[in-house]
Each structure stands twice: as structure tokens, then as C-alpha cells.
Design a protein around this motif. Sequence first.
Motif, PDB file in Angstrom:
ATOM      1  N   GLY A   3       0.802  -1.214   0.000  1.00  0.00           N
ATOM      2  CA  GLY A   3       0.000   0.000   0.000  1.00  0.00           C
ATOM      3  C   GLY A   3       0.833   1.261   0.000  1.00  0.00           C
ATOM      4  N   SER A   4       1.944   1.267   0.741  1.00  0.00           N
ATOM      5  CA  SER A   4       2.773   2.472   0.771  1.00  0.00           C
ATOM      6  C   SER A   4       3.414   2.735  -0.589  1.00  0.00           C
ATOM      7  CB  SER A   4       3.832   2.381   1.864  1.00  0.00           C
ATOM      8  OG  SER A   4       4.685   1.281   1.650  1.00  0.00           O
ATOM      9  N   ALA A   5       3.777   1.696  -1.306  1.00  0.00           N
ATOM     10  CA  ALA A   5       4.351   1.879  -2.639  1.00  0.00           C
ATOM     11  C   ALA A   5       3.291   2.422  -3.595  1.00  0.00           C
ATOM     12  CB  ALA A   5       4.918   0.561  -3.170  1.00  0.00           C
ATOM     13  N   LEU A   6       2.052   1.956  -3.470  1.00  0.00           N
ATOM     14  CA  LEU A   6       0.968   2.483  -4.306  1.00  0.00           C
ATOM     15  C   LEU A   6       0.704   3.955  -3.970  1.00  0.00           C
ATOM     16  CD1 LEU A   6      -1.594  -0.465  -4.429  1.00  0.00           C
ATOM     17  CD2 LEU A   6      -0.147   0.384  -6.281  1.00  0.00           C
ATOM     18  N   ARG A   7       0.778   4.307  -2.683  1.00  0.00           N
ATOM     19  CA  ARG A   7       0.589   5.711  -2.299  1.00  0.00           C
ATOM     20  C   ARG A   7       1.705   6.577  -2.863  1.00  0.00           C
ATOM     21  NH1 ARG A   7      -1.220   3.150   2.199  1.00  0.00           N
ATOM     22  NH2 ARG A   7       0.756   3.344   3.317  1.00  0.00           N
ATOM     23  N   ARG A   8       2.946   6.090  -2.815  1.00  0.00           N
ATOM     24  CA  ARG A   8       4.065   6.855  -3.388  1.00  0.00           C
ATOM     25  C   ARG A   8       3.885   7.014  -4.889  1.00  0.00           C
ATOM     26  NH1 ARG A   8       6.969   3.710   0.268  1.00  0.00           N
ATOM     27  NH2 ARG A   8       7.588   2.256  -1.371  1.00  0.00           N
ATOM     28  N   LEU A   9       3.444   5.948  -5.547  1.00  0.00           N
ATOM     29  CA  LEU A   9       3.208   6.020  -6.987  1.00  0.00           C
ATOM     30  C   LEU A   9       2.138   7.075  -7.285  1.00  0.00           C
ATOM     31  CD1 LEU A   9       3.057   3.323  -9.584  1.00  0.00           C
ATOM     32  CD2 LEU A   9       1.001   4.666  -9.278  1.00  0.00           C
ATOM     33  N   ALA A  10       1.042   7.052  -6.547  1.00  0.00           N
ATOM     34  CA  ALA A  10      -0.033   8.030  -6.770  1.00  0.00           C
ATOM     35  C   ALA A  10       0.476   9.439  -6.511  1.00  0.00           C
ATOM     36  CB  ALA A  10      -1.230   7.716  -5.876  1.00  0.00           C
ATOM     37  N   ARG A  11       1.294   9.612  -5.476  1.00  0.00           N
ATOM     38  CA  ARG A  11       1.845  10.943  -5.172  1.00  0.00           C
ATOM     39  C   ARG A  11       2.758  11.425  -6.300  1.00  0.00           C
ATOM     40  NH1 ARG A  11       6.369  12.875  -1.207  1.00  0.00           N
ATOM     41  NH2 ARG A  11       5.902  15.097  -1.209  1.00  0.00           N
ATOM     42  N   ALA A  12       3.492  10.513  -6.886  1.00  0.00           N
ATOM     43  CA  ALA A  12       4.397  10.896  -7.961  1.00  0.00           C
ATOM     44  C   ALA A  12       3.645  11.242  -9.244  1.00  0.00           C
ATOM     45  CB  ALA A  12       5.391   9.770  -8.228  1.00  0.00           C
ATOM     46  N   TYR A  13       2.465  10.693  -9.427  1.00  0.00           N
ATOM     47  CA  TYR A  13       1.682  10.983 -10.620  1.00  0.00           C
ATOM     48  C   TYR A  13       0.719  12.148 -10.436  1.00  0.00           C
ATOM     49  CZ  TYR A  13       3.045   7.167 -13.707  1.00  0.00           C
ATOM     50  OH  TYR A  13       3.738   6.349 -14.558  1.00  0.00           O
ATOM     51  N   GLU A  14       0.299  12.419  -9.216  1.00  0.00           N
ATOM     52  CA  GLU A  14      -0.718  13.458  -8.994  1.00  0.00           C
ATOM     53  C   GLU A  14      -0.352  14.324  -7.803  1.00  0.00           C
ATOM     54  OE1 GLU A  14      -3.087  15.979  -9.398  1.00  0.00           O
ATOM     55  OE2 GLU A  14      -3.747  14.395 -10.765  1.00  0.00           O
ATOM     56  N   ALA A  15      -0.225  15.626  -8.033  1.00  0.00           N
ATOM     57  CA  ALA A  15       0.158  16.565  -6.986  1.00  0.00           C
ATOM     58  C   ALA A  15      -1.016  16.943  -6.087  1.00  0.00           C
ATOM     59  CB  ALA A  15       0.753  17.826  -7.613  1.00  0.00           C
TER      60      ALA A  15
END
Length: 154
Positions: A3-15
Amino acid sequence: MCGSALRRLARAYEADPDRRRDLLQEIHVELWRSLRLFDGRCALQTWVYRVAHNVAAGHILRMRRASARLVDLDALEREPGFVDGEARADRQHLVSRLLDRIYRLKPLDRQVILLYLEGEPAAAIAEITGLSVVNVATKIHRIKRLLGGMHAGE
């Protein structure tokens, strides 16, 4: 992919935090919806990365802002002051600038560098993106150079 990796991915794609939550939800829904299609031809983690990045890339293409234009690596490299001065900034400022630059990359380049920052080897990135291992390594090298030599450990 946890889940934390998915959250980091989402953060990197959407500000934007609200759109980021929506993106994360879209990723989870698509993972759930397409789980029955997982056939084991690759590692489950590789498949999760592929689905998550495809959803995120689609999100970016749909949410492209008129004021923020995506640039290719050559144009980004020519941008004045792109690399200069980053060594003098504090860590939080560096991360902010790094994410800003990553947001501006085209989806495929963004996907490659995000997977690299998550610690994925070039072979896994190649499998996820459909690029050759050599092409992945070249992209990583160019993107790292453009980002001022920043990497996951900095």
C-alpha cells in the motif's frame, strides 16, 4: 507492491491531494477488477506495478492541465537552471523539486523513473513497460542526469 508503494506512486503521478486519493482509488478498483485476468506469466508484484502505472498514466492523460505542458527529455535538459543550485537546497525542497520535474515527464519516462526509484531492476522495468532492458537503462541514465543525479537514497 504494498500500500505504501501504491501511495508513493499516486503521489508521484498526482500533486493534488484530492485527485491523488481518486487516483489511488482508481488503481485499487482496477487491480480488483482485473485480478481474474492475472495468469501468472510474471510475478504478481510486476503485474501490480503494470496495472498501477497504466491506470496512473491514463489518469495523467485525462487530467492534463492546460497550463502544465508535458515535455520530453531533450526539452527538459535544455531548460535553463534545471540542474544548477539543487545541491544547495534542503532535502524537502529537493524532493519537492524532484516531484515537480517528475510530474512534467511524459508518462512512459515517468513510469521508468518511478519504478527505478522504487528499487525495481532494469529487467523488471522492461517487463512492466514493454521496453528493452537496454532502452530502460538508457532512459534511467538520462533521467537521473536531468534530475541532477538524484536517486532513491538521497
